[in-house]
Design a protein around this motif. Structure first.
Motif, PDB file in Angstrom:
ATOM      1  N   LYS A  76       0.997  -7.950   7.406  1.00 31.15           N
ATOM      2  CA  LYS A  76      -0.374  -8.452   7.422  1.00 31.15           C
ATOM      3  C   LYS A  76      -0.459  -9.781   8.182  1.00 31.15           C
ATOM      4  CE  LYS A  76      -4.182  -8.912   4.155  1.00 31.15           C
ATOM      5  NZ  LYS A  76      -4.542  -8.869   2.742  1.00 31.15           N
ATOM      6  N   LYS A  77       0.547 -10.644   8.010  1.00 24.96           N
ATOM      7  CA  LYS A  77       0.574 -11.912   8.747  1.00 24.96           C
ATOM      8  C   LYS A  77       0.715 -11.658  10.250  1.00 24.96           C
ATOM      9  CE  LYS A  77       2.499 -14.586   4.962  1.00 24.96           C
ATOM     10  NZ  LYS A  77       3.718 -15.188   4.414  1.00 24.96           N
ATOM     11  N   TRP A  78       1.533 -10.679  10.623  1.00 26.17           N
ATOM     12  CA  TRP A  78       1.669 -10.339  12.046  1.00 26.17           C
ATOM     13  C   TRP A  78       0.333  -9.878  12.610  1.00 26.17           C
ATOM     14  CZ3 TRP A  78       4.576 -11.547  15.873  1.00 26.17           C
ATOM     15  CH2 TRP A  78       5.920 -11.827  15.703  1.00 26.17           C
ATOM     16  N   ALA A  79      -0.368  -9.036  11.860  1.00 28.38           N
ATOM     17  CA  ALA A  79      -1.678  -8.544  12.313  1.00 28.38           C
ATOM     18  C   ALA A  79      -2.644  -9.710  12.510  1.00 28.38           C
ATOM     19  CB  ALA A  79      -2.237  -7.523  11.315  1.00 28.38           C
ATOM     20  N   ALA A  81      -1.810 -12.830  13.179  1.00 25.47           N
ATOM     21  CA  ALA A  81      -1.326 -13.574  14.347  1.00 25.47           C
ATOM     22  C   ALA A  81      -1.739 -12.896  15.650  1.00 25.47           C
ATOM     23  CB  ALA A  81       0.194 -13.714  14.292  1.00 25.47           C
ATOM     24  N   LEU A  82      -1.783 -11.573  15.642  1.00 16.91           N
ATOM     25  CA  LEU A  82      -2.163 -10.813  16.836  1.00 16.91           C
ATOM     26  C   LEU A  82      -3.680 -10.679  16.980  1.00 16.91           C
ATOM     27  CD1 LEU A  82       0.548  -8.014  16.632  1.00 16.91           C
ATOM     28  CD2 LEU A  82       0.477  -9.949  18.230  1.00 16.91           C
ATOM     29  N   GLY A  83      -4.422 -11.155  15.983  1.00 14.71           N
ATOM     30  CA  GLY A  83      -5.882 -11.063  16.027  1.00 14.71           C
ATOM     31  C   GLY A  83      -6.397  -9.672  15.722  1.00 14.71           C
ATOM     32  N   GLU A  84      -5.573  -8.855  15.098  1.00 19.52           N
ATOM     33  CA  GLU A  84      -5.951  -7.474  14.770  1.00 19.52           C
ATOM     34  C   GLU A  84      -6.574  -7.426  13.373  1.00 19.52           C
ATOM     35  OE1 GLU A  84      -2.249  -5.404  15.296  1.00 19.52           O
ATOM     36  OE2 GLU A  84      -2.466  -5.386  17.479  1.00 19.52           O
ATOM     37  N   LEU A  85      -7.822  -7.886  13.286  1.00 17.76           N
ATOM     38  CA  LEU A  85      -8.477  -8.004  11.983  1.00 17.76           C
ATOM     39  C   LEU A  85      -8.717  -6.654  11.323  1.00 17.76           C
ATOM     40  CD1 LEU A  85     -10.933 -10.950  12.659  1.00 17.76           C
ATOM     41  CD2 LEU A  85      -8.618 -10.986  11.735  1.00 17.76           C
ATOM     42  N   ASP A  86      -8.904  -5.592  12.129  1.00 18.22           N
ATOM     43  CA  ASP A  86      -9.058  -4.263  11.537  1.00 18.22           C
ATOM     44  C   ASP A  86      -7.776  -3.854  10.808  1.00 18.22           C
ATOM     45  OD1 ASP A  86      -7.848  -4.213  14.088  1.00 18.22           O
ATOM     46  OD2 ASP A  86      -8.291  -2.090  14.358  1.00 18.22           O
ATOM     47  N   VAL A  87      -6.628  -4.222  11.349  1.00 16.55           N
ATOM     48  CA  VAL A  87      -5.348  -3.924  10.698  1.00 16.55           C
ATOM     49  C   VAL A  87      -5.196  -4.778   9.439  1.00 16.55           C
ATOM     50  CG1 VAL A  87      -2.834  -3.936  10.960  1.00 16.55           C
ATOM     51  CG2 VAL A  87      -4.281  -3.229  12.880  1.00 16.55           C
ATOM     52  N   HIS A  89      -7.560  -5.807   7.508  1.00 16.45           N
ATOM     53  CA  HIS A  89      -8.415  -5.185   6.481  1.00 16.45           C
ATOM     54  C   HIS A  89      -7.792  -3.898   5.951  1.00 16.45           C
ATOM     55  CE1 HIS A  89     -11.675  -8.028   6.785  1.00 16.45           C
ATOM     56  NE2 HIS A  89     -11.636  -7.931   8.098  1.00 16.45           N
ATOM     57  N   LYS A  90      -7.199  -3.119   6.822  1.00 18.10           N
ATOM     58  CA  LYS A  90      -6.560  -1.863   6.409  1.00 18.10           C
ATOM     59  C   LYS A  90      -5.388  -2.159   5.469  1.00 18.10           C
ATOM     60  CE  LYS A  90      -5.844   2.597   6.723  1.00 18.10           C
ATOM     61  NZ  LYS A  90      -6.696   3.497   5.968  1.00 18.10           N
ATOM     62  N   LEU A  91      -4.599  -3.165   5.812  1.00 24.81           N
ATOM     63  CA  LEU A  91      -3.454  -3.528   4.979  1.00 24.81           C
ATOM     64  C   LEU A  91      -3.879  -4.165   3.654  1.00 24.81           C
ATOM     65  CD1 LEU A  91      -1.099  -4.922   7.753  1.00 24.81           C
ATOM     66  CD2 LEU A  91      -0.802  -2.795   6.467  1.00 24.81           C
TER      67      LEU A  91
END
Length: 127
Positions: A76-79, A81-87, A89-91
């Motif tokens: 979730k922290k990686w997501a 950091a990558l700006g992948e907010l949809d990920v 939220h999914k996590l």
């Protein structure tokens, strides 16, 4: 002029994350990278790279968000950091079998079968 506070996350050389709060992100990252305190978390993990920052008007909100992120999984922290907010939220979704989204999972696998509530015995003699 209103002072801003920031929740920030840096990536350490061992690929771990450090999350903190500051009122000066640039200066704080410089401190992480030049810190002479051997007891500091980032000291043996330098250099660090800033991977996420979010501003707040209230320091308590920044601290609260910091505490929230610290509880997150590495994925979730990686997501984040990558700006992948949809990920992110999914996590964040609950994946427990007892979660309401999963209660009817059996019926999705067996569409002809109707869901039946578990009956609780009220018989004083036992089940």
């Amino acid at each position: 002029m209103t002072e801003l506070f920031f929740t920030y996350m840096v990536l350490c050389v061992d690929d771990s994350f450090y999350v903190g709060v500051t009122n000066d992100v640039t200066q704080r990252v410089i401190q992480h990278n030049s810190n002479d305190d051997p007891k500091a978390y980032c000291h043996p993990l330098r250099p660090v790279q800033l991977v996420f920052v979010r501003p707040f008007f209230d320091v308590n909100d920044a601290i609260s968000y910091e505490k929230q992120i610290k509880k997150w999984s590495r994925k979730k922290k990686w997501a984040l950091a990558l700006g992948e907010l949809d990920v992110v939220h999914k996590l964040a979704e609950c994946r427990n079998d007892s979660h309401y989204k999963n209660l009817d999972k059996e019926n999705k696998l067996n569409p002809g079968k109707k869901s039946q509530p578990k009956l609780i015995s009220t018989n004083s003699k036992g089940p």
